[in-house]
Write a protein that holds these residues in place. Sequence first.
Motif, PDB file in Angstrom:
ATOM      1  N   ALA A 164     -45.525  37.754  39.926  1.00  0.00           N
ATOM      2  CA  ALA A 164     -44.221  37.085  40.023  1.00  0.00           C
ATOM      3  C   ALA A 164     -44.355  35.644  39.548  1.00  0.00           C
ATOM      4  N   ALA A 165     -45.481  35.022  39.868  1.00  0.00           N
ATOM      5  CA  ALA A 165     -45.688  33.633  39.442  1.00  0.00           C
ATOM      6  C   ALA A 165     -45.798  33.550  37.914  1.00  0.00           C
ATOM      7  N   VAL A 166     -46.405  34.558  37.306  1.00  0.00           N
ATOM      8  CA  VAL A 166     -46.472  34.560  35.832  1.00  0.00           C
ATOM      9  C   VAL A 166     -45.054  34.629  35.256  1.00  0.00           C
ATOM     10  N   CYS A 167     -44.189  35.431  35.884  1.00  0.00           N
ATOM     11  CA  CYS A 167     -42.778  35.470  35.432  1.00  0.00           C
ATOM     12  C   CYS A 167     -42.138  34.097  35.615  1.00  0.00           C
ATOM     13  N   GLY A 168     -42.388  33.472  36.757  1.00  0.00           N
ATOM     14  CA  GLY A 168     -41.780  32.174  37.051  1.00  0.00           C
ATOM     15  C   GLY A 168     -42.247  31.077  36.116  1.00  0.00           C
ATOM     16  N   MET A 169     -43.442  31.256  35.592  1.00  0.00           N
ATOM     17  CA  MET A 169     -44.032  30.248  34.703  1.00  0.00           C
ATOM     18  C   MET A 169     -43.453  30.322  33.289  1.00  0.00           C
ATOM     19  N   THR A 170     -42.856  31.470  32.970  1.00  0.00           N
ATOM     20  CA  THR A 170     -42.513  31.740  31.571  1.00  0.00           C
ATOM     21  C   THR A 170     -41.495  30.749  31.003  1.00  0.00           C
ATOM     22  N   LEU A 171     -40.399  30.541  31.711  1.00  0.00           N
ATOM     23  CA  LEU A 171     -39.370  29.646  31.168  1.00  0.00           C
ATOM     24  C   LEU A 171     -39.840  28.190  31.099  1.00  0.00           C
ATOM     25  N   PRO A 172     -40.438  27.650  32.170  1.00  0.00           N
ATOM     26  CA  PRO A 172     -40.916  26.268  32.034  1.00  0.00           C
ATOM     27  C   PRO A 172     -41.988  26.101  30.956  1.00  0.00           C
ATOM     28  N   LEU A 173     -42.853  27.102  30.783  1.00  0.00           N
ATOM     29  CA  LEU A 173     -43.825  27.016  29.683  1.00  0.00           C
ATOM     30  C   LEU A 173     -43.091  26.964  28.346  1.00  0.00           C
ATOM     31  N   ALA A 174     -42.109  27.856  28.194  1.00  0.00           N
ATOM     32  CA  ALA A 174     -41.361  27.907  26.925  1.00  0.00           C
ATOM     33  C   ALA A 174     -40.626  26.586  26.686  1.00  0.00           C
ATOM     34  N   ARG A 175     -40.068  26.012  27.755  1.00  0.00           N
ATOM     35  CA  ARG A 175     -39.358  24.738  27.598  1.00  0.00           C
ATOM     36  C   ARG A 175     -40.336  23.610  27.261  1.00  0.00           C
ATOM     37  N   ASP A 176     -41.465  23.587  27.975  1.00  0.00           N
ATOM     38  CA  ASP A 176     -42.468  22.537  27.713  1.00  0.00           C
ATOM     39  C   ASP A 176     -42.964  22.589  26.274  1.00  0.00           C
ATOM     40  N   LEU A 177     -43.156  23.815  25.769  1.00  0.00           N
ATOM     41  CA  LEU A 177     -43.814  23.957  24.463  1.00  0.00           C
ATOM     42  C   LEU A 177     -42.832  24.035  23.306  1.00  0.00           C
ATOM     43  N   SER A 178     -41.529  24.006  23.611  1.00  0.00           N
ATOM     44  CA  SER A 178     -40.533  24.150  22.545  1.00  0.00           C
ATOM     45  C   SER A 178     -40.636  23.016  21.538  1.00  0.00           C
ATOM     46  N   GLU A 179     -40.949  21.816  22.001  1.00  0.00           N
ATOM     47  CA  GLU A 179     -41.014  20.684  21.061  1.00  0.00           C
ATOM     48  C   GLU A 179     -42.163  20.831  20.068  1.00  0.00           C
ATOM     49  N   TYR A 180     -43.112  21.726  20.386  1.00  0.00           N
ATOM     50  CA  TYR A 180     -44.229  21.972  19.457  1.00  0.00           C
ATOM     51  C   TYR A 180     -44.008  23.221  18.608  1.00  0.00           C
ATOM     52  N   GLY A 181     -42.859  23.855  18.771  1.00  0.00           N
ATOM     53  CA  GLY A 181     -42.589  25.063  17.999  1.00  0.00           C
ATOM     54  C   GLY A 181     -43.413  26.249  18.480  1.00  0.00           C
ATOM     55  N   ILE A 182     -43.665  26.304  19.777  1.00  0.00           N
ATOM     56  CA  ILE A 182     -44.466  27.402  20.347  1.00  0.00           C
ATOM     57  C   ILE A 182     -43.592  28.166  21.341  1.00  0.00           C
ATOM     58  N   ARG A 183     -43.540  29.474  21.198  1.00  0.00           N
ATOM     59  CA  ARG A 183     -42.738  30.323  22.098  1.00  0.00           C
ATOM     60  C   ARG A 183     -43.630  30.936  23.179  1.00  0.00           C
ATOM     61  N   VAL A 184     -42.993  31.292  24.274  1.00  0.00           N
ATOM     62  CA  VAL A 184     -43.720  31.963  25.368  1.00  0.00           C
ATOM     63  C   VAL A 184     -42.851  33.100  25.908  1.00  0.00           C
ATOM     64  N   VAL A 185     -43.413  34.280  25.932  1.00  0.00           N
ATOM     65  CA  VAL A 185     -42.706  35.465  26.436  1.00  0.00           C
ATOM     66  C   VAL A 185     -43.654  36.230  27.358  1.00  0.00           C
ATOM     67  N   THR A 186     -43.107  36.798  28.407  1.00  0.00           N
ATOM     68  CA  THR A 186     -43.922  37.616  29.307  1.00  0.00           C
ATOM     69  C   THR A 186     -43.476  39.075  29.244  1.00  0.00           C
ATOM     70  N   VAL A 187     -44.430  39.965  29.179  1.00  0.00           N
ATOM     71  CA  VAL A 187     -44.146  41.401  29.253  1.00  0.00           C
ATOM     72  C   VAL A 187     -44.568  41.876  30.648  1.00  0.00           C
ATOM     73  N   ALA A 188     -43.692  42.630  31.293  1.00  0.00           N
ATOM     74  CA  ALA A 188     -43.979  43.170  32.628  1.00  0.00           C
ATOM     75  C   ALA A 188     -44.069  44.697  32.509  1.00  0.00           C
ATOM     76  N   PRO A 189     -45.286  45.220  32.328  1.00  0.00           N
ATOM     77  CA  PRO A 189     -45.409  46.669  32.143  1.00  0.00           C
ATOM     78  C   PRO A 189     -45.243  47.443  33.451  1.00  0.00           C
ATOM     79  N   GLY A 190     -44.793  48.686  33.292  1.00  0.00           N
ATOM     80  CA  GLY A 190     -44.883  49.658  34.378  1.00  0.00           C
ATOM     81  C   GLY A 190     -46.317  50.143  34.434  1.00  0.00           C
ATOM     82  N   ILE A 191     -46.517  51.381  34.835  1.00  0.00           N
ATOM     83  CA  ILE A 191     -47.896  51.867  34.979  1.00  0.00           C
ATOM     84  C   ILE A 191     -48.350  52.493  33.653  1.00  0.00           C
ATOM     85  N   PHE A 192     -49.442  51.944  33.139  1.00  0.00           N
ATOM     86  CA  PHE A 192     -49.991  52.367  31.857  1.00  0.00           C
ATOM     87  C   PHE A 192     -51.375  52.984  32.054  1.00  0.00           C
TER      88      PHE A 192
END
Length: 253
Positions: A164-192
């Motif tokens: 859950a914390a990794v999900c919570g980190m995703t938007l602030p990471l993306a916002r922090d890194l936007s000025e550098y042209g770096i994107r951040v996306v999280t994938v939440a898999p089911g059972i693989f």
Amino acid sequence: MRIEGSSALITGGTSGLGLAVARRLLAGGAKVVVTGRGEERGLAAVRELGPGAEFVSADVCDEEAMARAVDRAAALGRFGAAVCCAGTGAFGRTLGRRGPLPLAEFTEVISANLVGTFNTARLAAAAMAGLEPDDGERGAIVCCSSIAAFDGQRGQVAYATSKAAVCGMTLPLARDLSEYGIRVVTVAPGIFETPMVAAVRPDTLAAIAAQTPQPSRLGRPEEFAALVAHVLANPMLNGEVIRLDGACRLGHV
Ligand SMILES: NC(=O)c1ccc[n+]([C@@H]2O[C@H](COP(=O)([O-])OP(=O)(O)OC[C@H]3O[C@@H](n4cnc5c(N)ncnc54)[C@H](O)[C@@H]3O)[C@@H](O)[C@H]2O)c1
């Protein structure tokens, strides 16, 4: 970002979902550095992956070892992709037969799954920030959560919290890194189908498959890798958490 001609760092890339991502990115014309803690498994993975793949032994929480892995990826080509697959599963109830869950067990999972992901993201971002932008973009970071972040089951308190914390980190990471042209996306898999779930009882896995509306089966690592490749290539995907689970919603146990 363009996968062909770039280099990528994949933590936990010596097995399971990470190894499938490494295969996919190599097939797309990238070079890859896979990291993990086991030297033997790492070397076996790069033998299997073939030319264009390197292994760096690194615990994801180790600042120096991960910095070396990033440097290696940056030496192989335009370092535009980091995929954070290293993670550990754990079972332990808050209050079990042996008493309260030992704090060290909780902390270990948070450390590998959350702190390790942040360590990778911050070091990868620092290296990507030095690139010349390509169509306004320098790189992309894909984190790996789990549907346990939303549907954490009994005995998954540490794992679900970390994811859950990794999900919570995703938007602030993306916002922090936007000025550098770096994107951040999280994938939440089911059972693989990976080594992580190999220890789970077959009847439990069958029950989860049955709870998955369509397709009514476990996920295949190459399906995860296909989504990661798309996320890396699609410049509009940013700051988002994507469930990849065949509409599975985990129950109480
Ligand atoms: N397989 C699933 O059903 C599933 C579902 C949801 C999320 N995930 C997540 O996907 C990711 C990949 O898991 P997988 O299923 O491929 O399992 P896996 O066990 O094959 O891969 C995880 C890898 O991470 C490595 N690792 C663990 N802790 C580490 C550390 N501190 N430093 C470096 N490496 C470390 C392990 O050694 C292993 O190689 C994990 O984050 C996992 O939580 C898996």
